[in-house]
Design an enzyme around this catalytic site. Structure first.
Site, PDB file in Angstrom:
ATOM      1  N   LYS A  75      38.839 -14.805   7.639  1.00 15.90           N
ATOM      2  CA  LYS A  75      39.533 -13.514   7.678  1.00 15.90           C
ATOM      3  C   LYS A  75      38.697 -12.503   6.914  1.00 15.90           C
ATOM      4  CE  LYS A  75      44.192 -15.411   7.519  1.00 15.90           C
ATOM      5  NZ  LYS A  75      44.965 -16.003   6.449  1.00 15.90           N
ATOM      6  N   ASN A 108      37.978 -14.079   3.352  1.00 15.42           N
ATOM      7  CA  ASN A 108      38.861 -15.186   2.997  1.00 15.42           C
ATOM      8  C   ASN A 108      38.585 -16.293   4.006  1.00 15.42           C
ATOM      9  OD1 ASN A 108      40.904 -16.960   2.471  1.00 15.42           O
ATOM     10  ND2 ASN A 108      42.588 -15.465   2.645  1.00 15.42           N
ATOM     11  N   ASN A 156      54.601 -18.274   3.124  1.00 18.42           N
ATOM     12  CA  ASN A 156      54.600 -19.647   3.599  1.00 18.42           C
ATOM     13  C   ASN A 156      54.330 -20.575   2.409  1.00 18.42           C
ATOM     14  OD1 ASN A 156      55.022 -21.352   5.690  1.00 18.42           O
ATOM     15  ND2 ASN A 156      52.907 -21.286   6.413  1.00 18.42           N
ATOM     16  N   GLY A 157      53.349 -20.212   1.585  1.00 21.38           N
ATOM     17  CA  GLY A 157      53.236 -20.811   0.262  1.00 21.38           C
ATOM     18  C   GLY A 157      54.051 -19.947  -0.684  1.00 21.38           C
ATOM     19  N   GLY A 201      55.597 -12.485   2.505  1.00 17.80           N
ATOM     20  CA  GLY A 201      56.366 -12.405   3.755  1.00 17.80           C
ATOM     21  C   GLY A 201      57.877 -12.466   3.586  1.00 17.80           C
ATOM     22  N   GLU A 236      46.518  -8.594  -1.509  1.00 12.95           N
ATOM     23  CA  GLU A 236      45.505  -9.454  -2.114  1.00 12.95           C
ATOM     24  C   GLU A 236      44.091  -8.969  -1.814  1.00 12.95           C
ATOM     25  OE1 GLU A 236      47.069 -13.852  -2.167  1.00 12.95           O
ATOM     26  OE2 GLU A 236      48.115 -12.757  -0.595  1.00 12.95           O
ATOM     27  N   LEU A 288      56.748 -15.116  -2.345  1.00  4.86           N
ATOM     28  CA  LEU A 288      57.476 -16.000  -1.435  1.00  4.86           C
ATOM     29  C   LEU A 288      56.962 -15.788  -0.017  1.00  4.86           C
ATOM     30  CD1 LEU A 288      61.009 -15.198  -2.925  1.00  4.86           C
ATOM     31  CD2 LEU A 288      59.466 -17.054  -3.599  1.00  4.86           C
ATOM     32  N   GLY A 290      59.671 -12.662   0.587  1.00  4.68           N
ATOM     33  CA  GLY A 290      60.129 -11.823  -0.514  1.00  4.68           C
ATOM     34  C   GLY A 290      60.227 -10.351  -0.126  1.00  4.68           C
ATOM     35  N   ARG A 349      37.479 -14.575  -1.552  1.00  5.83           N
ATOM     36  CA  ARG A 349      38.606 -15.305  -2.124  1.00  5.83           C
ATOM     37  C   ARG A 349      38.186 -16.771  -2.270  1.00  5.83           C
ATOM     38  NH1 ARG A 349      43.856 -17.966   0.529  1.00  5.83           N
ATOM     39  NH2 ARG A 349      44.933 -18.368  -1.428  1.00  5.83           N
TER      40      ARG A 349
HETATM   41  P1  ADP Z   1      51.311 -16.777   4.024  1.00  4.42           P
HETATM   42  O1  ADP Z   1      51.635 -17.611   2.823  1.00  4.42           O
HETATM   43  O2  ADP Z   1      50.939 -17.602   5.213  1.00  4.42           O
HETATM   44  O3  ADP Z   1      50.397 -15.595   3.757  1.00  4.42           O
HETATM   45  P2  ADP Z   1      53.339 -14.731   4.480  1.00  4.42           P
HETATM   46  O4  ADP Z   1      53.305 -14.066   3.164  1.00  4.42           O
HETATM   47  O5  ADP Z   1      52.827 -14.004   5.668  1.00  4.42           O
HETATM   48  O6  ADP Z   1      52.717 -16.183   4.445  1.00  4.42           O
HETATM   49  O7  ADP Z   1      54.885 -15.120   4.777  1.00  4.42           O
HETATM   50  C1  ADP Z   1      55.225 -15.867   5.895  1.00  4.42           C
HETATM   51  C2  ADP Z   1      56.731 -16.087   5.866  1.00  4.42           C
HETATM   52  O8  ADP Z   1      57.403 -14.815   5.846  1.00  4.42           O
HETATM   53  C3  ADP Z   1      57.235 -16.849   7.068  1.00  4.42           C
HETATM   54  O9  ADP Z   1      58.179 -17.826   6.662  1.00  4.42           O
HETATM   55  C4  ADP Z   1      57.929 -15.758   7.869  1.00  4.42           C
HETATM   56  O10 ADP Z   1      58.977 -16.274   8.655  1.00  4.42           O
HETATM   57  C5  ADP Z   1      58.474 -14.868   6.767  1.00  4.42           C
HETATM   58  N1  ADP Z   1      58.819 -13.551   7.292  1.00  4.42           N
HETATM   59  C6  ADP Z   1      58.001 -12.645   7.875  1.00  4.42           C
HETATM   60  N2  ADP Z   1      58.702 -11.579   8.326  1.00  4.42           N
HETATM   61  C7  ADP Z   1      60.011 -11.827   8.055  1.00  4.42           C
HETATM   62  C8  ADP Z   1      61.242 -11.123   8.275  1.00  4.42           C
HETATM   63  N3  ADP Z   1      61.258  -9.938   8.879  1.00  4.42           N
HETATM   64  N4  ADP Z   1      62.382 -11.690   7.838  1.00  4.42           N
HETATM   65  C9  ADP Z   1      62.360 -12.890   7.220  1.00  4.42           C
HETATM   66  N5  ADP Z   1      61.251 -13.604   6.985  1.00  4.42           N
HETATM   67  C10 ADP Z   1      60.092 -13.084   7.391  1.00  4.42           C
END
Ligand code: ADP
Length: 396
Positions: A16, A9, A212-213, A330, A383, A210, A332, A92
């Site tokens: 990555k 990726n 960061n994106g 993250g 993924e 759900l 979700g 990816r």
């Molecule tokens: P990306 O889109 O960068 O791959 P991720 O799927 O890793 O993102 O999700 C990142 C988000 O998940 C961030 O907003 C982070 O704060 C949130 N997150 C990670 N762990 C937790 C947790 N234990 N409780 C609440 N939110 C979390």
């Protein structure tokens, strides 16, 4: 024959990777090279084998150098990565436009097509291409496969992907909805059907990715019929740093106010969403601010969960029958608070959260009560495994 796939990726300044067996899902190593090509800082490489991470400062002026760093990490820290043991490299690729409905074995024509799509994904496709070129140079005899984030959404019907804008924009500038996060939506929607004990072809679900994106997808019988991201990954849900849906009059309004287009682009990609509302895009920090009584953070959670619930409601209508909802990525997977707020807003669909089932970490489980009209599940996404599986499927 082994099913060992190296999944890459490549972003604009990062590479990555994960080495895994596409049949069993077993990961033998993973890692990342960050700050590739940054003039003022050394690149950093992290390589993880059996939970043990090794971090090094490295020289990586470009993706070819970063690829060499990765090969060195395998040679030094293991496991051995011999081309003859590798079934394929899976890449990816963010934007496949309307050219790719499925993964593609990389050849010069596929590279030209990904290049041709750069105007639609200027932040992503150039980095993806650099990763493909570096991997082809490193593994000249190993098959390379491009797996597109947009491909799963190519089943959207015209009434879902067409914007009501002038024909010239649609035809000459390829303006339409494409959707992203497709590998995650494909993996999670299939997995949810399995968890529901149903045949994918007869199951209608909404997937909420759900992180960061963030994006939602409505999947009917295994085919995506609508998704919340559009021409770019800015549309739809409120995200870490992106606003999601906006009034299309915003650019011209801000232009008349004297805001330069670069500021506008930067603010919508990096300074909006949770960060624009609360000052941070880290959802854990937003939750801490809520606990501390911060009104902006409380409002942000309301805005985020209201938007998600509106999408689920509209997708229930689009699907005609809703068999399940999946929370993934993250936020979700990790945030009971977010899931509870979203599900509470869906009461009119007969959905009832079960607080005990909903509490706790990211394990795969149902989070609604037995009398909920629609079950909602936490389904951790994977993924890399999906890219590896699709890579294998297209070659076998
Ligand atoms: P990306 O889109 O960068 O791959 P991720 O799927 O890793 O993102 O999700 C990142 C988000 O998940 C961030 O907003 C982070 O704060 C949130 N997150 C990670 N762990 C937790 C947790 N234990 N409780 C609440 N939110 C979390």
């Amino acid at each position: 024959m082994s099913a060992l796939v190296l999944v890459l990726n490549a972003g604009s300044s990062s590479l990555k990777y994960q080495l895994l067996d596409a049949d069993s899902g077993t990961v033998s190593a993973s890692g990342v090279v960050e700050r590739i090509g940054e003039p003022d800082a050394k690149a950093v490489a992290r390589h993880t084998v059996s939970g043990e991470a090794t971090t090094r400062d490295v020289d990586a002026p470009d993706h070819h150098a970063a690829m060499r760093v990765v090969l060195d990490a395998f040679a030094t820290d293991g496991p051995p990565l011999r081309p003859q043991d590798l079934y394929a490299v899976g890449h990816r690729v963010v934007h496949g436009g309307d050219l790719f409905r499925s993964p593609a074995v990389v050849d010069d024509a596929v590279i030209d097509a990904i290049q041709d799509l750069v105007p639609l994904a200027p932040l992503h496709n150039p980095g993806n291409l650099a990763g493909i070129r570096a991997a082809r140079a490193a593994f000249p005899t190993t098959p390379q496969v491009a797996v597109f984030d947009t491909a799963f959404h190519q089943t959207l019907p015209p009434h879902a992907f067409t914007y009501a804008v002038p024909r010239e924009w649609r035809e000459r500038h390829r303006v339409r909805r494409y959707g992203f996060h497709g590998t995650s939506h494909a993996f999670v929607s299939r997995r949810l059907a399995t968890l529901l004990g149903r045949d994918v072809s007869e199951t209608n679900v909404v997937v909420l990715h759900l992180g960061n994106g963030a994006s939602a997808a409505a999947v009917a019988g295994g085919a995506c019929i609508d998704t919340s991201m559009g021409l770019s990954p800015l549309e739809g849900l409120v995200m870490g740093t992106r606003p999601g849906d906006l009034d299309p009059a915003l650019p011209s309004h801000l232009a008349r106010e004297g805001v330069p287009i670069e500021d506008y682009d930067r603010a919508l990609n990096a300074g909006s969403g949770l960060r624009g509302l609360t000052g941070t895009n880290d959802f854990r920090e937003v939750e801490r601010l809520i606990e501390a009584g911060d009104p902006d953070a409380a409002l942000a959670l309301d805005i985020v969960t209201y938007r998600i619930a509106k999408y689920v409601g509209s997708y229930a209508v689009a699907l005609g029958r809703l068999d399940g909802i999946a929370f993934t990525a993250g936020i979700g997977e990790h945030s009971p608070r977010l899931r509870a707020e979203v599900l509470a807003r869906l009461g009119m669909l007969g959905i009832r959260v079960d607080p005990d089932r909903n509490s706790g970490g990211p394990a795969e489980r149902v989070v609604t009560s037995d009398d909920s009209a629609v079950p909602a599940w936490v389904v951790p996404t994977n993924e890399e495994l999906e890219i590896a599986r699709q890579t294998l499927a297209v070659l076998r």
